[in-house]
Design a protein around this motif. Structure first.
Motif, PDB file in Angstrom:
ATOM      1  N   ALA A   1       0.721  -1.175   0.006  1.00  0.00           N
ATOM      2  CA  ALA A   1       0.082   0.054  -0.063  1.00  0.00           C
ATOM      3  C   ALA A   1       0.723   1.343  -0.018  1.00  0.00           C
ATOM      4  CB  ALA A   1      -1.004   0.150   1.328  1.00  0.00           C
ATOM      5  N   GLU A   2       2.058   1.033   0.783  1.00  0.00           N
ATOM      6  CA  GLU A   2       2.950   2.348   0.744  1.00  0.00           C
ATOM      7  C   GLU A   2       3.411   2.552  -0.546  1.00  0.00           C
ATOM      8  OE1 GLU A   2       6.718   3.900   3.543  1.00  0.00           O
ATOM      9  OE2 GLU A   2       5.499   2.347   4.054  1.00  0.00           O
ATOM     10  N   GLY A   3       3.952   1.462  -1.306  1.00  0.00           N
ATOM     11  CA  GLY A   3       4.500   1.545  -2.456  1.00  0.00           C
ATOM     12  C   GLY A   3       3.404   2.380  -3.566  1.00  0.00           C
ATOM     13  N   ARG A   4       2.260   2.044  -3.371  1.00  0.00           N
ATOM     14  CA  ARG A   4       1.231   2.468  -4.495  1.00  0.00           C
ATOM     15  C   ARG A   4       1.212   3.996  -4.133  1.00  0.00           C
ATOM     16  NH1 ARG A   4       2.143  -1.700  -6.218  1.00  0.00           N
ATOM     17  NH2 ARG A   4       0.946  -3.134  -7.090  1.00  0.00           N
ATOM     18  N   LEU A   5       1.339   4.422  -2.881  1.00  0.00           N
ATOM     19  CA  LEU A   5       1.094   5.783  -2.605  1.00  0.00           C
ATOM     20  C   LEU A   5       2.023   6.637  -3.162  1.00  0.00           C
ATOM     21  CD1 LEU A   5       0.097   5.886   1.143  1.00  0.00           C
ATOM     22  CD2 LEU A   5      -0.957   7.078  -0.697  1.00  0.00           C
ATOM     23  N   TYR A   6       3.636   5.975  -3.255  1.00  0.00           N
ATOM     24  CA  TYR A   6       4.595   6.574  -3.735  1.00  0.00           C
ATOM     25  C   TYR A   6       4.457   6.747  -5.368  1.00  0.00           C
ATOM     26  CZ  TYR A   6       7.008   6.553   0.391  1.00  0.00           C
ATOM     27  OH  TYR A   6       7.612   6.927   1.880  1.00  0.00           O
ATOM     28  N   GLU A   7       3.941   5.724  -5.863  1.00  0.00           N
ATOM     29  CA  GLU A   7       3.580   5.865  -7.227  1.00  0.00           C
ATOM     30  C   GLU A   7       2.482   6.825  -7.626  1.00  0.00           C
ATOM     31  OE1 GLU A   7       2.295   1.944  -8.413  1.00  0.00           O
ATOM     32  OE2 GLU A   7       4.323   0.939  -8.116  1.00  0.00           O
ATOM     33  N   LEU A   8       1.598   6.903  -6.740  1.00  0.00           N
ATOM     34  CA  LEU A   8       0.687   8.020  -6.859  1.00  0.00           C
ATOM     35  C   LEU A   8       1.159   9.426  -6.762  1.00  0.00           C
ATOM     36  CD1 LEU A   8      -2.543   8.067  -7.458  1.00  0.00           C
ATOM     37  CD2 LEU A   8      -2.784   8.274  -4.812  1.00  0.00           C
ATOM     38  N   ASP A   9       2.170   9.683  -6.043  1.00  0.00           N
ATOM     39  CA  ASP A   9       2.706  10.898  -5.974  1.00  0.00           C
ATOM     40  C   ASP A   9       3.539  11.268  -7.078  1.00  0.00           C
ATOM     41  OD1 ASP A   9       1.849  10.914  -3.316  1.00  0.00           O
ATOM     42  OD2 ASP A   9       3.759  10.397  -2.408  1.00  0.00           O
ATOM     43  N   ASN A  10       4.174  10.244  -7.865  1.00  0.00           N
ATOM     44  CA  ASN A  10       4.689  10.283  -9.038  1.00  0.00           C
ATOM     45  C   ASN A  10       3.813  10.923 -10.150  1.00  0.00           C
ATOM     46  OD1 ASN A  10       7.175  10.016  -8.173  1.00  0.00           O
ATOM     47  ND2 ASN A  10       7.201   7.797  -8.597  1.00  0.00           N
ATOM     48  N   MET A  11       2.747  10.159 -10.094  1.00  0.00           N
ATOM     49  CA  MET A  11       1.437  10.791 -10.915  1.00  0.00           C
ATOM     50  C   MET A  11       1.169  12.179 -10.883  1.00  0.00           C
ATOM     51  SD  MET A  11      -0.602   7.137 -11.348  1.00  0.00           S
ATOM     52  CE  MET A  11      -1.818   7.916 -12.527  1.00  0.00           C
ATOM     53  N   VAL A  12       1.104  12.507  -9.612  1.00  0.00           N
ATOM     54  CA  VAL A  12       0.644  13.901  -9.119  1.00  0.00           C
ATOM     55  C   VAL A  12       1.601  14.868  -9.800  1.00  0.00           C
ATOM     56  CG1 VAL A  12       0.072  15.382  -7.381  1.00  0.00           C
ATOM     57  CG2 VAL A  12      -0.752  13.232  -7.289  1.00  0.00           C
TER      58      VAL A  12
END
Length: 441
Positions: free
Chosen positions: A203-214
């Motif tokens: 879940a934490e990794g998906r959050l970091y990926e989401l930050d990159n998309m933002v």
């Protein structure tokens, strides 16, 4: 031993202002410079409607200014078409003997001569030339419309791409809230051995990926803003926001006729002006068959003075050109023939452009209708169904009836579908803008 149910603890933690993270630390939202996703910041940034953007491009873009200058130059040239040639003045001798010649009589000394000569242009030729020069100004004004249509189309595409990116930011913000909720659940369950450490890190990794998309989305928004500021001839760093309530108007399905297209297309109007200018040029060449005039006055004063009883004399002569002779008419007749061939070529080109545009518009209307169906299907069926699937998996996970990877898979499916929907929505907007560019809406 009694199994501890973490759900009451979860409810108490989620109801508060914050929570104590068991495994990892809270992941802050990415911030790239002045984050305009912050509501406090967004309130201070002015909203610039699309109509205002288009008006400023029309008034300020430097690419449009040369056309006005060239049109003014053509009108200035037209004013000079009515001018006359400067008069010629000469001073010399008339019937004067060479030096060392024997002079038998005082009157053989010859005369001093003053000559004045003036060309008198043909008024019909001047009027034809003036009309031809003035027609060039109309061509330049029509050419400005072609460039303006291109700049307006570029601005609309940047503007609506920005609107889609704003929607993307909204989706990403919602996805971040969802992922943070899943991570909270995983953090709370892990100490009670109801979840694995791998689920927490996933879940934490998906959050970091989401930050990159933002971050990528905010960078795309900044590029759109720079592009619009450049088109408006404003400082590239000047901040503004688009009108997020704006939607492009879906075109009617009625296919326009070639006559309708010819009336709205600026490039067709420019070609019409060019044809009119060529016709004015033909009339100017035809006027070359008209004669020009010249008048000459000579005054002779005898060198012998009053003793020789020689009178002062003058010569007054009027002259007319004969441009219809074969060796003189060959040039303007060739010009007339060449211009007529050019006009015929432009008319064929005009007809081809109208037919091609009509065919392109018909294809665009079909594509717009099909894309509208796909977008509606995403909005009404696909995304709501996948959201229900995600909600179901999340509820099952909260009730200890599901696993976090299944919830994340459901979320990833929903997220990918939402991104695909936004891509298709952007394509749909671009199709409408291409249609408007062809018909200069």
């Amino acid at each position: 031993m009694h199994r501890i149910n973490p759900i009451p603890i979860l409810c108490l933690l989620l109801a508060g202002q914050g929570y104590t993270q068991t495994v990892g630390q809270p992941i802050p939202a990415p911030r790239t410079g002045q984050n305009e996703t912050d509501p406090a910041v967004r309130r201070t940034v002015p909203v610039l409607p699309l109509d205002t953007v288009l008006i400023r491009i029309d008034q300020r873009n430097p690419l449009l200014k040369p056309y006005g200058s060239r049109a003014a130059a053509a009108r200035a040239y037209a004013e000079g078409a009515r001018s006359w040639m400067a008069p010629m003045v000469g001073v010399g001798t008339f019937m004067a003997p060479y030096p060392a010649q024997m002079i038998m009589d005082e009157r053989d000394k010859g005369f001093g001569m003053v000559s004045v000569e003036q060309d008198i242009p043909n008024r019909a030729k001047q009027r034809a030339t003036q009309v031809f020069q003035q027609s060039k100004a109309a061509v330049e004004e029509a050419a400005r419309g072609v460039t303006l249509n291109r700049l307006r189309s570029d601005a609309k595409q940047l503007y609506f791409d920005w609107l889609v990116l704003e929607k993307r930011l909204t989706v990403l913000a919602e996805n971040r809230r969802i992922l943070q909720l899943m991570k909270k659940l995983a953090d709370i369950r892990y100490p009670y051995q109801q979840g694995s450490l791998g689920n927490v890190y996933k879940a934490e990794g998906r959050l970091y990926e989401l930050d990159n998309m933002v971050t990528m989305t905010e960078a795309d928004i900044e590029r759109k803003r720079i592009g619009l500021n450049t088109l408006m001839n404003r400082p590239t760093v000047e901040a503004f926001r688009p009108d997020t309530t704006l939607r492009p108007t879906e075109p009617q399905q009625a296919l326009p006729t070639t006559e309708d297209i010819g009336q709205v297309r600026s490039d067709i109007r420019r070609m019409d002006r060019q044809i009119l200018s060529m016709q004015a040029g033909i009339e100017a060449q035809k006027a070359q068959a008209r004669p020009d005039f010249r008048i000459r006055f000579d005054h002779m004063q005898p060198f012998s003075g009053v003793k020789s009883m020689m009178p002062t004399q003058f010569t007054l002569m009027g002259m007319i050109s004969i441009p219809v002779v074969p060796w003189a008419s060959r040039m303007y007749k060739a010009e007339i023939k060449g211009m007529q061939q050019d006009i015929e070529a432009m008319r064929y080109e005009r007809e081809g452009m109208l037919i091609e545009t009509q065919g392109m518009v018909a294809q665009m209307l079909t594509d717009i209708r099909n894309m509208r169906t796909q977008v509606d299907n995403y909005e009404r069926r696909v995304i709501p169904t996948l959201r229900k699937n995600y909600d179901t998996q999340l509820i099952a996970y909260e009730q200890n009836k599901g696993e976090l990877p299944v919830v994340i898979d459901a979320w990833e499916t929903l997220n990918m579908t939402q991104m695909d929907y936004l891509t298709r929505l952007q394509d749909y907007y671009r199709m409408i803008l291409s249609y408007e560019r062809e018909l200069e809406k």
